[in-house]
Design a protein around this motif. Structure first.
Motif, mmCIF file in Angstrom:
data_model
loop_
_atom_site.group_PDB
_atom_site.id
_atom_site.type_symbol
_atom_site.label_atom_id
_atom_site.label_comp_id
_atom_site.label_asym_id
_atom_site.label_seq_id
_atom_site.Cartn_x
_atom_site.Cartn_y
_atom_site.Cartn_z
ATOM 1 N N VAL A 265 0.838 -1.203 0.000
ATOM 2 C CA VAL A 265 0.000 0.000 0.000
ATOM 3 C C VAL A 265 0.871 1.249 0.000
ATOM 4 O O VAL A 265 0.623 2.202 -0.754
ATOM 5 N N VAL A 266 1.881 1.248 0.846
ATOM 6 C CA VAL A 266 2.791 2.402 0.894
ATOM 7 C C VAL A 266 3.429 2.631 -0.469
ATOM 8 O O VAL A 266 3.554 3.773 -0.940
ATOM 9 N N SER A 267 3.808 1.546 -1.133
ATOM 10 C CA SER A 267 4.416 1.665 -2.461
ATOM 11 C C SER A 267 3.454 2.313 -3.445
ATOM 12 O O SER A 267 3.844 3.176 -4.243
ATOM 13 N N ARG A 268 2.162 1.928 -3.406
ATOM 14 C CA ARG A 268 1.165 2.521 -4.305
ATOM 15 C C ARG A 268 0.946 3.999 -3.992
ATOM 16 O O ARG A 268 0.717 4.802 -4.890
ATOM 17 N N ILE A 269 1.001 4.347 -2.699
ATOM 18 C CA ILE A 269 0.855 5.763 -2.335
ATOM 19 C C ILE A 269 2.020 6.556 -2.907
ATOM 20 O O ILE A 269 1.850 7.657 -3.459
ATOM 21 N N GLU A 270 3.220 6.000 -2.791
ATOM 22 C CA GLU A 270 4.412 6.682 -3.311
ATOM 23 C C GLU A 270 4.334 6.869 -4.822
ATOM 24 O O GLU A 270 4.934 7.796 -5.379
ATOM 25 N N GLN A 271 3.559 5.981 -5.486
ATOM 26 C CA GLN A 271 3.387 6.110 -6.937
ATOM 27 C C GLN A 271 2.345 7.163 -7.298
ATOM 28 O O GLN A 271 2.148 7.465 -8.481
ATOM 29 N N GLY A 272 1.640 7.706 -6.256
ATOM 30 C CA GLY A 272 0.757 8.830 -6.529
ATOM 31 C C GLY A 272 -0.705 8.662 -6.170
ATOM 32 O O GLY A 272 -1.467 9.628 -6.238
ATOM 33 N N ASN A 273 -1.145 7.443 -5.794
ATOM 34 C CA ASN A 273 -2.550 7.265 -5.427
ATOM 35 C C ASN A 273 -2.737 7.623 -3.954
ATOM 36 O O ASN A 273 -1.840 7.421 -3.140
ATOM 37 N N TRP A 274 -3.897 8.158 -3.609
ATOM 38 C CA TRP A 274 -4.143 8.479 -2.202
ATOM 39 C C TRP A 274 -4.296 7.194 -1.400
ATOM 40 O O TRP A 274 -4.460 6.101 -1.967
ATOM 41 N N ALA A 275 -4.237 7.281 -0.081
ATOM 42 C CA ALA A 275 -4.172 6.097 0.763
ATOM 43 C C ALA A 275 -5.359 5.158 0.565
ATOM 44 O O ALA A 275 -5.195 3.940 0.472
ATOM 45 N N GLN A 276 -6.566 5.709 0.490
ATOM 46 C CA GLN A 276 -7.752 4.872 0.366
ATOM 47 C C GLN A 276 -7.766 4.127 -0.965
ATOM 48 O O GLN A 276 -8.123 2.945 -1.035
ATOM 49 N N GLY A 277 -7.382 4.830 -2.043
ATOM 50 C CA GLY A 277 -7.335 4.176 -3.351
ATOM 51 C C GLY A 277 -6.248 3.126 -3.416
ATOM 52 O O GLY A 277 -6.427 2.049 -4.005
ATOM 53 N N ALA A 278 -5.077 3.409 -2.825
ATOM 54 C CA ALA A 278 -3.978 2.440 -2.806
ATOM 55 C C ALA A 278 -4.386 1.192 -2.030
ATOM 56 O O ALA A 278 -4.079 0.059 -2.435
#
Length: 757
Positions: A265-278
């Motif tokens: 999830v943290v990796s997806r957030i770092e790619q630009g998606n907000w926490a809920q979407g990640a």
């Protein structure tokens, strides 16, 4: 084979885009059927050809480049016949066409199966083999079954796959079209705001993270709180669980480790998606992976992951509620819209509504109809999580939604919106004029209401009475049955505002698709189940309280009419009449100055159509609920997108039934009204007037249009239109004919796009 079929369908349904879907299909089928080749051809509407979109076994260079018309080769033959073709030596067939780019010259046997959805051949699924042999019946049946299962998934992926590739509003992909059920007519142009209910992972939209560090911090805090909850629950159950069962809580905690879900999830957030979407992305992927596992124990872990995801999301939403941004032209989109969601949008900014699920009879649809907001329900293929912030066109006439419309399409629909506004301004002048034909025939126009807010809107449009007050609406917005006094206060607002005009109150009509959260009715076939008068007669305590409330509300006004829904027998009418008489006597004994109001029945089912005269001898008026009557006559659930196109008010059987009802009621000198959507259309209103209906009742938004149509014709024009229509035998032709005749009579019709889309 059944397990293989189930696995393929599950994998395809969870695939993120069209390319993945097609590659999965050809790989899994080729492997499970032990063939040399499996290919998928899909129809490309741009050049009217079937394109090789994926293949396992043919030259990879051929994918995307090989194109066949509907009359070319064996694939074209499958398309034209719309049935399977099974050949042991394909080269001997007269339709065989050798395409050098595919590299298929060594192949002999051929089995092609059409992929059909809603009668359209979306594509062809093909398997081929080196040796000369005929695929057996079980193999053919497997491929036919699979193609039928995959048709919807492919259509969905084809639509959403295009959108998945879009990076932003400036991209070239335009005019993506999605279908639904038209809920409220009209056109809206605006920006999508996706709203999701609490802790519902599936409907969380993708959004760009404005502050990545803040999003990660929020996620880490939510994780900490979920870990705490799991430890607390584990400790509280420690004495009641065996050690191996207690170990499940340790499994939960390990799933939340940085090396597991949390890290992804943290990796997806770092790619630009907000926490809920990640979180939604990662949880969905893991749920899919576990669901596909052969081991039953591991498959069940999918449920655990979903539960963890919901727990984390709940804390994320609690700590940082999704900040909804409303533009001046907001189109609200949700998996299933609720009245509370509507309340979050400033009314001056709300221009349209889209609900992925839900029906045209839902509470939200009723609200939207009374407010005149263009609405589409049942847009099941709409990629909910990917459209937040995108520009939309909502066509409430056809049930279509366009994502990222082109300038050409925007111009066409902007013209429609402008025409609608100009027409609305012109119709305002008719408010105080009667609905009178050019030769002096007066047609009373009433309204359908359900909310207090409907009253002012209806009177402002010149309504002469209420033909249907939906009393279930006040029940639907509460958490328990309203008291007798609460009901009386609500009803009095309608009766008082319309006095001395008549107010027709339908007794509680729940069941079907109108359920009360505190009085659930769970049935396999609710539309043929416990609903309408059946419920209230079985619960006289509910019926009597409601009737008493109506009578109290009407004291001193003498304009109340009571209407009984879903009546199928004389016995029901007599039972309900006795209850009404009892309520009248009770209140008179209590000192209320009331008398028995006019009582009528709704004709909504075929059984009632053929008992109209028997009903008319026992009641004061007949009212037709044409929406349900049409649904039951045609055996079509109008809220089901698959068959909604078959729900047509101008079906010859429906028109004959409506004419029969009017004639039968008048034989007993009883007035007959109609309160379905057909009365809201200019063409339908003219036909009903010619049939002899005494009152037309409709939503307030459409009343001025209907009044304008009636004032534009003579009664003789309407009679001639009815005569010509009743001689026709096809609903589509009837619709076209009515539209043509209305144009000849100078009656404005809803505008349509001036370009092909």
């Amino acid at each position: 084979m059944l397990n293989v079929l189930r696995t393929i369908v599950q994998e395809v349904s969870a695939a993120p885009d069209l390319e993945t879907v097609l590659n999965l299909i050809v790989q899994r089928i080729q492997r499970s059927m032990h063939t040399q080749v499996c290919s998928v051809y899909l129809f490309d509407p741009a050049d009217q050809c079937y394109v090789l979109m994926a293949s396992e076994g043919l030259n990879k260079e051929a994918v995307g480049s090989v194109r066949l018309s509907a009359s070319e080769g064996l694939v074209g033959t499958v398309v034209q016949r719309a049935e399977p073709i099974n050949l042991e030596n394909a080269a001997e067939h007269p339709a065989y066409k050798y395409v050098e780019a595919t590299g298929e010259e060594r192949l002999s046997s051929f089995l092609g199966v059409p992929i059909i959805r809603h009668r359209d051949v979306l594509g062809v699924l093909v398997v081929q083999q080196l040796e000369v042999r005929r695929f057996d019946e079980s193999e053919e049946a497997f491929l036919v079954t699979l193609s039928a299962q995959l048709a919807g998934a492919i259509a969905h992926a084809e639509a959403t796959g295009s959108l998945a590739a879009i990076g932003g509003p400036s991209d070239d992909v335009m005019d993506l079209r999605f279908g639904g059920v038209a809920g409220v007519a009209g056109v809206a142009i605006g920006t999508a705001t996706v709203i999701s209910p609490p802790a519902d992972l599936g409907s969380v939209p993708d959004k760009a993270a404005k502050d990545i560090e803040k999003e990660i911090a929020s996620f880490q805090e939510a994780l900490k709180l979920v870990r705490r909850d799991i430890k607390v629950v584990g400790r509280s159950l420690a004495q009641r669980l065996r050690s191996e069962e207690q170990a499940l809580f340790d499994v939960y905690l390990r799933m939340l480790d940085d090396n597991a879900l949390a890290g992804e999830v943290v990796s997806r957030i770092e790619q630009g998606n907000w926490a809920q979407g990640a979180l939604r992305e990662v949880v969905s992927e893991h749920v899919h992976q576990f669901s596909m596992m052969g081991d039953p124990y591991l498959r069940e872990r999918a449920t655990d992951i979903k539960d963890l995801g919901r727990r984390v999301l709940a804390y994320l939403q609690e700590a940082a509620p999704a900040s909804l941004e409303f533009t001046d032209e907001t189109i609200l989109v949700a998996d299933e819209l609720t009245p509370a969601m509507l309340g979050e949008v400033p009314s001056e900014k709300l221009v349209g509504l889209v609900s992925v699920h839900g029906s045209s009879n839902s509470h939200v649809a009723i609200l939207a109809r009374s407010m005149g907001i263009p609405t589409i329900m049942g847009a099941v293929d709409l990629p909910l999580t990917r459209i937040d912030g995108r520009e939309l066109i909502l066509d409430g006439y056809s049930g279509r939604i366009y994502v990222q419309p082109s300038k050409k399409l925007l111009t066409a629909y902007s013209d429609i919106v402008r025409c609608e506004q100009e027409q609305a301004t012109e119709l305002e002048a008719l408010k105080d004029l009667p609905a009178e034909t050019t030769d002096g025939f007066v047609m009373p126009l009433w309204v359908n209401t359900g909310l207090v807010a409907d009253v002012a809107r209806s009177l402002d449009r010149g309504a002469e009475g209420i033909g249907l007050y939906r009393t279930e609406v006040p029940f639907m917005i509460r958490e328990f049955f309203p008291s007798e006094q609460e009901q009386a206060d609500t009803y009095r607002k309608q009766i008082e505002a319309f006095s001395p005009r008549p107010v027709t109150m339908r007794t509680l009509d729940i069941g079907g698709d109108k359920a009360l959260p505190y009085f659930p009715i769970n049935e396999e076939n609710p539309f043929l189940g416990w609903r309408g008068i059946r419920v209230t007669l079985d619960h006289p305590e509910i019926f009597l309280v409601q009737v008493r409330a109506m009578l109290k509300a009407g004291e001193g006004y003498d304009n109340l009419r009571i209407m009984l829904p879903m009546v199928t027998s004389v016995g029901e009418v007599e039972d309900a009449s006795r209850q009404i008489d009892r309520a009248v006597r009770e209140l008179q004994d209590e000192g209320y100055a009331i008398k028995r109001p006019l009582v009528g029945v709704m004709v909504e089912v075929p059984a009632a159509v053929y008992q109209v005269r028997r009903f008319a001898r026992r009641v004061d008026f007949i009212s037709v609920g044409s929406n349900d009557l049409t649904q039951y006559l045609l055996a079509v659930d109008r809220n089901n997108p698959r068959v909604a196109g078959l729900y047509v008010s101008y079906h010859p059987a429906v028109l004959k039934a409506l004419q029969h009802i009017a004639r039968e009621a008048h034989k007993e000198d009883v007035t007959v009204s109609i309160c379905g959507e057909v009365a809201s259309e200019p063409g339908g209103a003219l036909l009903l007037m010619a049939m002899g209906y005494d009152v037309l009742s409709m939503n307030a938004t459409n009343l001025p249009k209907v009044k304008s149509a009636i004032r534009s014709v003579s009664k003789q024009d309407a009679d001639l239109l009815l005569k010509e229509v009743m001689a026709m035998d096809d609903a589509d032709r009837i619709q076209v004919f009515i539209n043509e005749r209305l144009e000849e009579l100078g009656i404005a019709l809803p505008a349509q796009p001036v370009i092909a889309v």
